[in-house]
Enzyme design. Sequence first.
Site, short mmCIF file in Angstrom:
data_model
loop_
_atom_site.label_atom_id
_atom_site.label_comp_id
_atom_site.label_asym_id
_atom_site.label_seq_id
_atom_site.Cartn_x
_atom_site.Cartn_y
_atom_site.Cartn_z
N ARG A 1 -5.82 28.41 -17.40
CA ARG A 1 -5.97 27.45 -18.50
C ARG A 1 -7.37 26.88 -18.39
NH1 ARG A 1 -1.94 22.74 -20.53
NH2 ARG A 1 -1.02 24.64 -21.40
N HIS B 1 -3.42 29.75 -27.71
CA HIS B 1 -2.36 29.44 -26.73
C HIS B 1 -1.29 30.53 -26.86
CE1 HIS B 1 -0.07 27.38 -23.88
NE2 HIS B 1 0.20 26.24 -24.50
N GLN C 1 2.37 30.17 -25.45
CA GLN C 1 3.19 29.27 -26.26
C GLN C 1 3.81 30.02 -27.43
OE1 GLN C 1 3.71 25.75 -25.75
NE2 GLN C 1 5.35 26.31 -27.14
N ASP D 1 1.40 20.05 -33.93
CA ASP D 1 0.81 19.88 -32.60
C ASP D 1 -0.01 18.59 -32.65
OD1 ASP D 1 -0.17 20.37 -30.01
OD2 ASP D 1 -1.76 21.72 -30.70
N CYS E 1 5.02 22.23 -29.57
CA CYS E 1 4.82 22.80 -28.24
C CYS E 1 4.98 21.76 -27.14
CB CYS E 1 3.45 23.46 -28.16
SG CYS E 1 2.08 22.29 -28.30
N ARG F 1 9.36 29.07 -22.76
CA ARG F 1 8.08 29.38 -22.07
C ARG F 1 8.37 30.20 -20.81
NH1 ARG F 1 3.59 26.22 -22.85
NH2 ARG F 1 2.63 27.83 -21.57
N1 NVA Z 1 -3.60 21.73 -28.87
C1 NVA Z 1 -3.13 21.11 -27.64
C2 NVA Z 1 -1.99 21.87 -27.06
C3 NVA Z 1 -1.41 21.27 -25.81
C4 NVA Z 1 -0.29 22.10 -25.23
C5 NVA Z 1 -4.28 21.02 -26.64
O1 NVA Z 1 -5.08 21.97 -26.56
O2 NVA Z 1 -4.42 20.00 -25.98
N1 CP Z 2 2.95 23.22 -24.39
C1 CP Z 2 2.20 23.22 -23.27
O1 CP Z 2 1.38 24.12 -23.02
O2 CP Z 2 2.44 22.15 -22.47
P1 CP Z 2 1.60 21.74 -21.16
O3 CP Z 2 0.23 21.31 -21.62
O4 CP Z 2 2.39 20.64 -20.55
O5 CP Z 2 1.49 22.95 -20.26
#
Ligand code: NVA
Ligand code: CP
Length: 309
Positions: free
Chosen positions: A101, A128, A131, A224, A264, A292
């Site tokens: 990540r 993502h 997801q 989101d 998500c 997930r």
């Molecule tokens: N769009 C959000 C998703 C978090 C799971 C982010 O990137 O923070």
């Molecule tokens: N939906 C998701 O990726 O959650 P986290 O940021 O908690 O991993």
Amino acid sequence: MIRHLLADDDLTPAEQSAVLDLAARMKADRFGFTPLAGPRSVAVLFDKQSLRTRISFDAGIAELGGHPLVVDTQVTHFGRGETLADAGRVLSRYVAAIVLRTHGDDRIAEVAAHATVPVVNALTDGYHPCQLLADLLTVREHCGGTAGRTLAYVGDAANNLAHSYLLAGATAGMHVRVAGPAGFQPDPGVLGRAEKIAAGTGGSVRALVDPVEAVRDADVVATDTWTSMGQEDDGLDRITPFLPYQVNTALLGHARSDVKVLHCLPAHRDEEITSEVLDGPHSVVFDQAENRLHAQKALLTFLLEASSS
Ligand code: NVA
Ligand code: CP
């Protein structure tokens, strides 16, 4: 050839479908698949915060018989000059796969370019894809399939989730509509890729401004956060332009009466989605979160098998 999942369109429609089939089988027989028995290790690295991704990969790798190495990169040399290329080379000597990540997509691309094991995108600024595998599994379960179903994503249509809905939804043969305010529209390059995929799967994609037009008669409504990780100090007003995009009972009234709602998580309750909807009868967000685990187990199994053949 080593197979990676850096963006959703790294899987063909047939491959995506095979991963989702396997995920369903793994869900039905949770401890019956041990392709990482040995155990083989998987590195799961985080440049950003996480709850779901972190725990579901950790638990999922263990359930596959493997050994998860979950690491916050602040405690590594990532931030003090070790190149991502070198990290990709070194980690490949230790582990069966690398899950990352991070921020820019160039960062994960650099790791993948130098890794000799599969690299999985666990969220970047651009996409993502893990997801979306969970989301599509959830849509299959609750809508009886994906092809031909209409999915509306409303909110920040320029973010990673919007891009992944376009690409993965098109791959699954869905009709995907993403709606966001001016200035928060999807990357035209991603939209173009999704259009091309949709032309081959019978799906379609549209980028809209009007949230009501987006959700009209939709089978699935998704949203989101309006402020993604790393955007907290970007100086943009991330509340006012988004208010008409809140997923609430009034907006859902334009969708099908049996509409399913995805988020998500983590949710900013009563910003992008009301608690009434999130906790209400249309919401399938906790099935989505559970999926997930199953989807990622299937993905890792698929990538390892595909990379060894
Ligand atoms: N769009 C959000 C998703 C978090 C799971 C982010 O990137 O923070
Ligand atoms: N939906 C998701 O990726 O959650 P986290 O940021 O908690 O991993």
